[in-house]
Design a protein around this motif. Structure first.
Motif, PDB file in Angstrom:
ATOM      1  N   VAL A 177       0.861  -1.179   0.000  1.00  0.00           N
ATOM      2  CA  VAL A 177       0.000   0.000   0.000  1.00  0.00           C
ATOM      3  C   VAL A 177       0.897   1.229   0.000  1.00  0.00           C
ATOM      4  O   VAL A 177       1.746   1.385   0.887  1.00  0.00           O
ATOM      5  CB  VAL A 177      -0.921   0.025   1.246  1.00  0.00           C
ATOM      6  N   TYR A 178       0.728   2.070  -0.969  1.00  0.00           N
ATOM      7  CA  TYR A 178       1.460   3.336  -1.035  1.00  0.00           C
ATOM      8  C   TYR A 178       0.570   4.449  -0.497  1.00  0.00           C
ATOM      9  O   TYR A 178      -0.587   4.547  -0.846  1.00  0.00           O
ATOM     10  CB  TYR A 178       1.863   3.665  -2.492  1.00  0.00           C
ATOM     11  N   LYS A 179       1.110   5.284   0.343  1.00  0.00           N
ATOM     12  CA  LYS A 179       0.367   6.425   0.894  1.00  0.00           C
ATOM     13  C   LYS A 179       1.113   7.694   0.617  1.00  0.00           C
ATOM     14  O   LYS A 179       2.293   7.772   0.598  1.00  0.00           O
ATOM     15  CB  LYS A 179       0.180   6.269   2.416  1.00  0.00           C
TER      16      LYS A 179
END
Length: 168
Positions: A166-168
């Motif tokens: 997951v990239y934030k």
């Protein structure tokens, strides 16, 4: 061997030859565990080298699968949680995290030397404490057989990067 090759080559071995592990290879494997990083470098662990032939019955009580006692050696990593670092802001003791790091170093070094292993966390704790004669300070956290593979390995699938990252 390149690191990426090494991590692709490692798998959970479930069949071992009785061939002994050479002392220089065993020392290299044990040293890899000693070199592993731990929280505040506490090194709050002991590595038990268990002769499978001498302790076969006791090992079968710890983890009752035939392949577990095929290898000439079983290693146990025991941790001393009271000596491990605890995060002061939330009280999280990182003993189990340290155990994973130490055992991973051991297992990757073994793989690099052509020696098979298998992370074992689903064992009978009290049987392990009896065999190792552990006092309350140390608790067994992980085991691995240590031996030359005598199986074909497994082609296990892995989830994709998209499923797990997951990239934030």
């Amino acid at each position: 061997m390149e690191f990426s090759e090494l991590i692709e080559k490692r798998y959970s071995v479930r069949g071992y030859k009785k061939d002994p592990i050479e002392k220089e290879k065993l020392d290299k494997i044990l040293n890899a565990g000693i070199l592993a990083p731990t929280g505040v470098n506490a090194q709050a662990f002991k590595i038990y080298v268990i002769d499978t032939e001498k302790h076969k019955e006791a090992l079968e009580k710890i983890y009752p699968h035939p392949w577990f006692v095929e290898a000439p050696i079983v290693l146990c990593l025991a941790m001393a949680p009271a000596k491990s670092w605890t995060r002061p802001w939330d009280g999280k003791n990182i003993s189990d995290i340290d155990a994973g790091i130490v055992m991973n170093h051991i297992i990757l070094q073994a793989t690099d030397l052509g020696i098979g292993t298998c992370f074992i966390g689903a064992f009978k704790k009290y049987a392990a404490q009896d065999l190792l004669q552990l006092d309350e300070e140390y608790e067994p956290v992980l085991f691995t057989p240590l031996g030359y593979p005598n199986d074909d390995g497994r082609n296990t699938s892995r989830k994709s990067i998209e499923e797990l990252v997951v990239y934030k």
